[in-house]
Write an enzyme that holds these catalytic residues in place. Structure first.
Site, PDB file in Angstrom:
ATOM      1  N   SER A   8       0.837  -1.196   0.000  1.00 25.10           N
ATOM      2  CA  SER A   8       0.000   0.000   0.000  1.00 25.10           C
ATOM      3  C   SER A   8       0.873   1.247   0.000  1.00 25.10           C
ATOM      4  O   SER A   8       1.610   1.504   0.952  1.00 25.10           O
ATOM      5  CB  SER A   8      -0.907   0.014   1.230  1.00 25.10           C
ATOM      6  OG  SER A   8      -1.590   1.250   1.320  1.00 25.10           O
ATOM      7  N   HIS A  33      -1.068  -1.130  -4.315  1.00 21.31           N
ATOM      8  CA  HIS A  33      -2.405  -0.732  -3.890  1.00 21.31           C
ATOM      9  C   HIS A  33      -2.427   0.783  -3.672  1.00 21.31           C
ATOM     10  O   HIS A  33      -1.619   1.326  -2.923  1.00 21.31           O
ATOM     11  CB  HIS A  33      -2.778  -1.452  -2.592  1.00 21.31           C
ATOM     12  CG  HIS A  33      -4.210  -1.310  -2.212  1.00 21.31           C
ATOM     13  ND1 HIS A  33      -5.199  -2.108  -2.755  1.00 21.31           N
ATOM     14  CD2 HIS A  33      -4.836  -0.466  -1.350  1.00 21.31           C
ATOM     15  CE1 HIS A  33      -6.367  -1.762  -2.242  1.00 21.31           C
ATOM     16  NE2 HIS A  33      -6.171  -0.763  -1.380  1.00 21.31           N
ATOM     17  N   ASP A  35      -4.710   3.864  -2.422  1.00 21.79           N
ATOM     18  CA  ASP A  35      -5.900   4.266  -1.663  1.00 21.79           C
ATOM     19  C   ASP A  35      -6.283   5.698  -2.005  1.00 21.79           C
ATOM     20  O   ASP A  35      -5.496   6.626  -1.777  1.00 21.79           O
ATOM     21  CB  ASP A  35      -5.633   4.167  -0.162  1.00 21.79           C
ATOM     22  CG  ASP A  35      -5.582   2.727   0.324  1.00 21.79           C
ATOM     23  OD1 ASP A  35      -6.550   1.991   0.066  1.00 21.79           O
ATOM     24  OD2 ASP A  35      -4.586   2.344   0.958  1.00 21.79           O
ATOM     25  N   MET A  37      -8.964   8.604  -1.201  1.00 21.68           N
ATOM     26  CA  MET A  37      -9.967   9.001  -0.213  1.00 21.68           C
ATOM     27  C   MET A  37     -10.354  10.457  -0.431  1.00 21.68           C
ATOM     28  O   MET A  37      -9.508  11.288  -0.781  1.00 21.68           O
ATOM     29  CB  MET A  37      -9.415   8.830   1.201  1.00 21.68           C
ATOM     30  CG  MET A  37      -8.793   7.486   1.490  1.00 21.68           C
ATOM     31  SD  MET A  37      -8.165   7.384   3.186  1.00 21.68           S
ATOM     32  CE  MET A  37      -7.124   5.920   3.085  1.00 21.68           C
ATOM     33  N   HIS A  66      -8.158   1.791  -5.210  1.00 18.92           N
ATOM     34  CA  HIS A  66      -9.253   1.592  -4.257  1.00 18.92           C
ATOM     35  C   HIS A  66      -9.900   2.942  -3.965  1.00 18.92           C
ATOM     36  O   HIS A  66      -9.317   3.786  -3.276  1.00 18.92           O
ATOM     37  CB  HIS A  66      -8.674   0.945  -2.990  1.00 18.92           C
ATOM     38  CG  HIS A  66      -9.651   0.726  -1.894  1.00 18.92           C
ATOM     39  ND1 HIS A  66      -9.244   0.415  -0.601  1.00 18.92           N
ATOM     40  CD2 HIS A  66     -11.002   0.767  -1.861  1.00 18.92           C
ATOM     41  CE1 HIS A  66     -10.309   0.276   0.162  1.00 18.92           C
ATOM     42  NE2 HIS A  66     -11.384   0.494  -0.569  1.00 18.92           N
ATOM     43  N   MET A  68     -12.238   5.141  -2.075  1.00 16.63           N
ATOM     44  CA  MET A  68     -13.019   5.338  -0.850  1.00 16.63           C
ATOM     45  C   MET A  68     -13.619   6.729  -0.931  1.00 16.63           C
ATOM     46  O   MET A  68     -13.239   7.649  -0.193  1.00 16.63           O
ATOM     47  CB  MET A  68     -12.129   5.153   0.380  1.00 16.63           C
ATOM     48  CG  MET A  68     -11.728   3.711   0.602  1.00 16.63           C
ATOM     49  SD  MET A  68     -10.577   3.484   1.985  1.00 16.63           S
ATOM     50  CE  MET A  68      -9.024   3.602   1.096  1.00 16.63           C
ATOM     51  N   MET A 137     -12.483  -5.305   3.756  1.00 20.96           N
ATOM     52  CA  MET A 137     -11.806  -4.418   4.696  1.00 20.96           C
ATOM     53  C   MET A 137     -11.740  -5.084   6.063  1.00 20.96           C
ATOM     54  O   MET A 137     -12.759  -5.522   6.602  1.00 20.96           O
ATOM     55  CB  MET A 137     -12.546  -3.087   4.805  1.00 20.96           C
ATOM     56  CG  MET A 137     -12.612  -2.281   3.511  1.00 20.96           C
ATOM     57  SD  MET A 137     -10.981  -1.819   2.877  1.00 20.96           S
ATOM     58  CE  MET A 137     -10.360  -0.800   4.223  1.00 20.96           C
ATOM     59  N   ASP A 177      -7.671  -5.895   3.143  1.00 23.79           N
ATOM     60  CA  ASP A 177      -7.018  -4.612   3.353  1.00 23.79           C
ATOM     61  C   ASP A 177      -7.228  -4.132   4.788  1.00 23.79           C
ATOM     62  O   ASP A 177      -8.369  -3.931   5.207  1.00 23.79           O
ATOM     63  CB  ASP A 177      -7.601  -3.582   2.371  1.00 23.79           C
ATOM     64  CG  ASP A 177      -6.872  -2.252   2.399  1.00 23.79           C
ATOM     65  OD1 ASP A 177      -5.867  -2.130   3.119  1.00 23.79           O
ATOM     66  OD2 ASP A 177      -7.317  -1.322   1.693  1.00 23.79           O
TER      67      ASP A 177
END
Length: 219
Positions: A8, A33, A35, A37, A66, A68, A137, A177
């Protein structure tokens, strides 16, 4: 079942990002990965398409992205154009899940659904015929370095078994994750999943290459 670690980049040092990508590539990583957000769906703000595009220029590794974020479909094309190889959005954030999955597939990349710890794996069953990736998650999404929620292990096992029952296990990648480290990773792999997303449990090690090896060969 093959063990895969997806480092990540949320835990990487962005002042030396290329070095942090190169070291996990040398260690054997096949994917990264990312993330993303928005500060609304989760209480934190991180990478957008501009950062993903910059990461894409630094590596040929598979970028699992990913989202979010609220109203994720508004941003699918931006992230795909920036270089995502798999685009994952949250079950809890979508207003029309099948339409969203179909749109991602129409752009010739892989589509994925993520579920929060409190969401049942059973909500995914109706989408197994289109899904490429399921992301479970094992912490509440929003911040790196959280503690692993032990109760999610049952969900991991049940998700694996649900895919087997529906004869789609070979075509769907299942990832986990949150809170994965040397203490938890074997329990996660024992449930039958494929990919562990590891952030601080990898990048905070004194020797990242050795830690990667320890994680992938956990016994």
């Amino acid at each position: 079942m093959k063990r895969i670690i997806s480092p990540s980049l949320l835990s990487a040092d962005f002042s030396k990002l290329k070095e942090d990508i190169d070291i996990v590539t040398t260690a054997g990583a096949e994917r990264l990965h990312i993330d993303c957000m928005d500060g609304h769906f989760v209480p934190n703000f991180t990478f957008g398409p501009f950062i993903l595009k910059a990461i894409r220029k630094l590596t040929n590794l598979h970028l699992e992205t990913h989202l979010m974020i609220e109203n994720p479909s508004n941003y699918f094309d931006d992230f795909i154009d920036a270089g995502a190889d798999t685009l994952i959005f949250h079950y809890e954030a979508s207003k029309n899940i099948r339409k969203d999955l179909e749109h991602i597939k129409s752009r010739k990349i892989k589509c994925g659904l993520a579920i929060k710890p409190e969401t049942s794996h059973e909500v995914l069953e109706k989408y197994l015929n289109i899904l490429d990736y399921i992301l479970i998650m094992s912490v509440s999404p929003g911040f790196g370095g959280q503690g692993f929620i032990e109760q999610t292990l049952l969900k991991m096992k049940s998700t694996h078994e649900m895919c087997v029952k529906n004869n789609c296990r070979d075509k769907i990648t299942i990832g986990v994750d949150g809170g994965v480290n040397l203490s938890t990773i074997k329990k996660v792999y024992d449930t039958g999943i494929d990919v562990t997303i590891v952030g601080s449990g990898l990048y905070k090690a004194d020797d990242v290459i050795n830690r990667f090896d320890e994680l992938i060969n956990c016994e």
